[in-house]
Enzyme design. Structure first.
Site, PDB file in Angstrom:
ATOM      1  N   GLY A  24       0.827  -1.207   0.000  1.00 12.19           N
ATOM      2  CA  GLY A  24       0.000   0.000   0.000  1.00 12.19           C
ATOM      3  C   GLY A  24       0.847   1.236   0.000  1.00 12.19           C
ATOM      4  O   GLY A  24       2.068   1.157  -0.176  1.00 12.19           O
ATOM      5  N   ASP A  26      -8.262   7.089   4.696  1.00 10.63           N
ATOM      6  CA  ASP A  26      -8.006   6.239   3.531  1.00 10.63           C
ATOM      7  C   ASP A  26      -8.912   5.008   3.586  1.00 10.63           C
ATOM      8  O   ASP A  26      -8.439   3.875   3.608  1.00 10.63           O
ATOM      9  CB  ASP A  26      -6.523   5.854   3.474  1.00 10.63           C
TER      10      ASP A  26
END
Ligand code: NAG
Ligand code: NAG
Ligand code: NAG
Ligand code: NAG
Ligand code: NAG
Ligand code: NAG
Ligand code: NAG
Ligand code: NAG
Ligand code: NAG
Ligand code: NAG
Ligand code: NAG
Ligand code: NAG
Length: 801
Positions: A521, A632
């Site tokens: 990520g 997020d």
């Protein structure tokens, strides 16, 4: 521009610095308010002492940290006359021939004196530690400012049985406030709210016996001291270690005007004070916040909030300290009284005592027996299998927290039971919480040959207030939750979490040399690993360590303590050299993104995942620490356990990975993932918890439709803001175009074909409707996460068709 002018103005008023260097003050000489160069400095240049302006034509003799920065004017550590400022003209601090050090106002009144007496020659000088010492030439000290603290303790300054640390009134009013830190009669270092009407102790947690709070009442020496490494130790066995345990930092321990004790260290590069420990993590447990008959609760967007109890109204609409008053009359007659349930609400103290082993009806009766009983608190302890009952005659220091496993039953007239069911709510935002934005008026009596003349004063700090409040707001959002690593030592934390530090070697072994990658990520790469105790874990290696070890530790410790069934649990961390690694529980079924693309989720699971995710986010926003925004939210960050229960991952990381912008705002850099980012990011609007609500809405739309919004893994063509809202627009269009037709027909068009015919129309409709509300452009039109949870819960057991 206006801010700049304000800033220059406030600096001009606040900084009486010149190059003249006054090492000492001798007998017969004095420092004057009229000469700003009359300043004593410590030999190392860290501290200065002199007249400090606290308003127009109002000065206090003070000691302050010499260093300052744009965002932080000088920090006052001591004041001689905090409650009685002196006139700007003809006021002096003089060392008399008798040996007495006195502060005179306008050449006439003595407002303060050291009450010392000596025939030998004396000197007043400022030590390197910030201690102002009146001593003989041989070095014997007669008087020291360290013996008379105001709201701050400096390293090596001892808090003793005879001294108290008292907070300021507000950010800009340095006079004595309501919060006091001192050793009580039980030898415990305690923090007390000493208000106008009531006075009560709130730290250490009064519901714990002292040894459960890690304190001991046996040592009667009653002394506490902060050392230069940042350890604060007290004779009652309180030990606090600062999050940044190293030499050479300037530190101070301050009882802030909001009633919390904070340990600060000066961050040279950023020119700010960083909180390295604070005594109280839940601001609502600080007494005196909301006044009688009201409840304090924390809200992500605005900090602390006060609300009146149902059936009560604010006594004074401009001031929460007055609390709330009853709108109804209570009769003594038992038959006329009913009770309203307020869950997870606690009012501390002011009862007729706590009784154990009462049943609910016994407890209720004991309240009804008393004419003046306003409510009772009932708390069932499952461990003991018994209940605690406490009838209350006064309702002070109320707060709502999901951690409190008890309820309050409020006594109201039976006739009011239905009509009083709503709670009156007012927002108490950070800026109005004692930080004074408005210009204060004060009359000041000045002595002149021709009589007294009243001069209206206003405060320079009001000018600098804008900056101060800006910083304060950033604090509220980001820093207040910071806790020290050393808090563990206090014994306030559940030790059962098993959260610990791992060595790099241990983790290298567990992951077989970081070989089994399971995800990648923005912040780092995730590997699967097996610990020596054969627990399977997910190990996330953060990319860049652009953060000091202590800050990393402080933040990890916060994340490590967040505990909710819909949030991924952190089991530990590793920090060695440049390595920053986080260890999480491993989730068997991987991420929601993987599951959506492999079509392994039926509609029931999708509904439960939407609900669970909402619960997790609601907890982050509203129930744990105030500052946690996820920033997020996306299917890759929602993980599924063996039963497909969702757990939100990667929260708190937005904070771990970028601290560089903290001075202005930690959110200065856009974060998140394209396709899930709320318009606020793009249009540079204030960031609130509603950005997560937006992203959550997109995720739900994806779950329902099976379509993907634009994202890193499968980038669609094109770009730009409009592209990001493609999925939303598509769903809206389908809905509008078919408004005339039945719900069923447009729902069929948007719903993931995989689920064809197997879903419950009603629930899907609720999901879509809720999601569309979440992705409104206007953040105020979006519901909060807890409202989403409520919406979904209310339909969880509905059956349609
Ligand atoms: C500290 O005070 C001295 C003397 O007043 C001054 O020369 C110096 O610039 C000050 N330092 C800072 C960092 O303000
Ligand atoms: C002041 O500082 C000097 C040296 O820095 C030290 O020797 C002395 O003990 C200090 N005095 C007090 C009263 O703290
Ligand atoms: C600070 O507050 C006190 C008490 O409310 C008030 O008497 C005083 O005038 C205020 N001082 C300043 C400098 O505003
Ligand atoms: C003080 O705390 C330590 C642990 O932090 C504990 O081992 C010790 O027994 C305590 N001492 C007293 C007198 O309670
Ligand atoms: C103070 O902090 C240091 C550094 O962490 C630690 O080694 C030491 O034991 C602490 N001292 C006390 C008295 O707690
Ligand atoms: C009491 O506390 C003081 C200061 O922390 C310490 O020096 C002393 O040894 C303690 N006394 C006992 C009996 O523990
Ligand atoms: C409400 O409080 C303000 C400020 O404390 C005070 O000026 C005002 O008189 C109060 N109003 C009432 C009705 O008590
Ligand atoms: C609110 O009321 C309290 C108690 O009367 C008083 O001390 C405080 O200054 C008031 N606050 C404001 C902002 O008027
Ligand atoms: C409460 O009682 C007072 C006097 O006993 C009366 O004036 C008032 O109207 C009553 N209020 C309500 C809401 O019944
Ligand atoms: C409460 O009742 C339980 C079970 O009857 C008993 O074990 C316990 O000792 C009682 N506690 C008290 C404080 O009376
Ligand atoms: C303060 O004084 C100014 C001018 O003297 C006046 O306009 C203002 O209303 C005053 N504010 C308060 C709160 O009294
Ligand atoms: C002195 O008193 C006179 C009259 O009583 C007044 O007009 C004048 O303003 C006063 N002086 C000052 C400096 O205020």
């Amino acid at each position: 521009m206006a801010t700049l002018i304000l800033f220059i103005l406030s600096l001009a008023l606040l900084v009486p610095l010149t190059s003249t260097y006054f090492p000492t003050l001798r007998k017969g000489s004095s420092l004057s308010t009229e000469k700003p160069e009359d300043v004593l400095s410590s030999p190392n240049g860290v501290f200065s002492a002199g007249f400090y302006p606290v308003g127009e034509n109002a000065y206090c003799f003070a000691i302050w940290f010499n260093h300052s920065s744009h965002s932080h004017p000088h920090t006052i550590v001591w004041m001689a006359n905090r409650d009685q400022p002196v006139n700007g003209r003809r006021s002096k601090l003089s060392l008399l021939k008798t040996g007495n050090l006195i502060l005179t106002d306008a050449g006439k009144f003595t407002v303060w004196a050291s009450n010392t007496l000596s025939r030998s020659p004396l000197q007043l000088s400022l030590n390197n530690t910030g201690n102002l010492v009146l001593h003989t030439l041989e070095g014997d000290s007669l008087w020291e400012s360290f013996d008379f603290p105001t709201d701050t303790l400096l390293p090596q300054q001892r808090l003793t049985r005879n001294t108290k640390v008292v907070s300021s009134k507000s950010q800009s009013n340095y006079s004595s406030g309501f919060y006091k830190l001192f050793f009580n009669d039980d030898n415990l270092l305690s923090l007390v709210y000493d208000g106008i009407e009531i006075s009560s102790l709130y730290w250490p947690d009064p519901t714990l016996v002292s040894w459960d709070a890690g304190r001991s009442t046996y040592n009667s020496s009653r002394v506490a001291v902060l050392d230069s490494l940042g350890n604060f130790t007290s004779s009652d066995n309180l030990t606090v270690m600062s999050a940044d345990n190293r030499m050479g930092l300037h530190r101070r321990l301050t009882v802030d005007f909001d009633g919390n004790i904070r340990l600060y260290s000066w961050e040279k590069e950023e020119g700010t004070w960083v909180i390295s420990w604070q005594a109280i993590q839940k601001p609502c447990t600080i007494h005196g916040t909301c006044g009688p008959n009201s409840i304090c609760s924390y809200v992500a967007d605005s900090g602390r909030k006060c609300s009146c109890l149902p059936g009560y109204e604010m006594k004074n609409l401009t001031n929460w300290s007055h609390g709330c008053k009853r709108k109804f009359n209570l009769s003594c007659n038992k038959k006329d009284s009913g009770f309203l349930l307020l869950s997870h609400v606690e009012f501390y103290g002011y009862g007729t005592g706590e009784v154990e082993n009462y049943t609910f009806s016994q407890c209720k009766n004991s309240c009804l027996q008393l004419c003046n009983c306003k409510a009772f608190q009932f708390k069932f302890d499952e461990g003991k299998g018994s209940a605690k009952c406490s009838p209350k005659t006064l309702l002070y220091n109320g707060y709502r927290s999901p951690d409190f496993k008890g309820d309050l039953y409020l006594r109201v007239p039976k006739s009011n039971l239905l009509s009083t069911n709503s709670v009156q709510e007012f927002h108490l935002d950070c800026s109005s919480e004692g930080t004074v934005l408005q210009v204060l008026n004060r009359t000041y009596v000045k002595s002149r040959p021709n009589g007294t003349v009243k001069i209206v004063l206003w405060f320079a700090c009001g000018l600098g207030g804008l900056e101060v409040v800006c910083i304060f707001l950033v604090w509220c959002l980001l820093i207040r939750g910071q806790q020290s690593w050393g808090a563990d030592k206090q014994g306030y934390l559940p030790a059962a979490t098993g959260f610990r530090k791992f060595t790099y070697a241990e983790l290298k072994k567990a992951t077989k040399g970081f070989s089994e990658e399971i995800g990648r990520g923005a912040g780092g790469t995730v590997y699967r690993g097996v610990l020596s105790d054969s627990r399977v874990v997910a190990i996330k290696r953060l990319n860049e360590a652009n953060q000091g070890e202590s800050e990393f530790l402080a933040e990890v410790s916060i994340i490590g303590r967040i505990n909710h069934m819909n949030l991924i649990e952190m089991w530990g961390y590793c920090v060695e050299g440049k390595h920053r690694i986080l260890v999480y529980e491993y989730m068997e079924h991987g991420s929601l993104a993987e599951n959506l693309s492999s079509n392994s989720l039926d509609w029931k699971k999708r509904f439960e995942i939407a609900l669970g995710t909402a619960k997790g986010l609601a907890y982050l926003h509203e129930e744990c620490l105030e500052w946690v925004l996820h920033c997020d939210v996306k299917p890759q960050n929602i993980l599924l356990d063996s039963n497909y229960h969702p757990k939100v991952a990667d929260f708190g990381l937005s904070k771990l990975q970028n601290r560089s912008g903290l001075k202005n705002s930690s959110f200065s850099r856009i974060r998140g993932t394209r396709g899930y980012m709320a318009p606020e990011w793009i249009f540079n609007l204030p960031i609130t918890s509603k950005v997560d609500v937006y992203s959550y809405g997109i995720v739900v739309l994806e779950m329902v439709t099976g379509k993907q919004t634009q994202m890193g893994v499968h980038p669609m063509d094109g770009g730009g803001e409009t592209e990001d809202r493609r999925l939303v627009t598509w769903v809206r269009e389908k809905m509008n175009r078919n408004k005339a037709a039945t719900t069923a027909s447009w729902m069929e068009e948007i719903i993931d074909p995989v689920m064809e015919g197997t879903y419950e129309m009603g629930k899907m409709e609720i999901l879509v409707g809720m999601a569309l509300q979440c992705v409104e452009e206007d953040k105020d039109a979006r519901p909060s996460m807890s409202q989403v949870v409520k919406m979904l819960l209310s339909h969880e057991n509905d059956h349609y068709n």
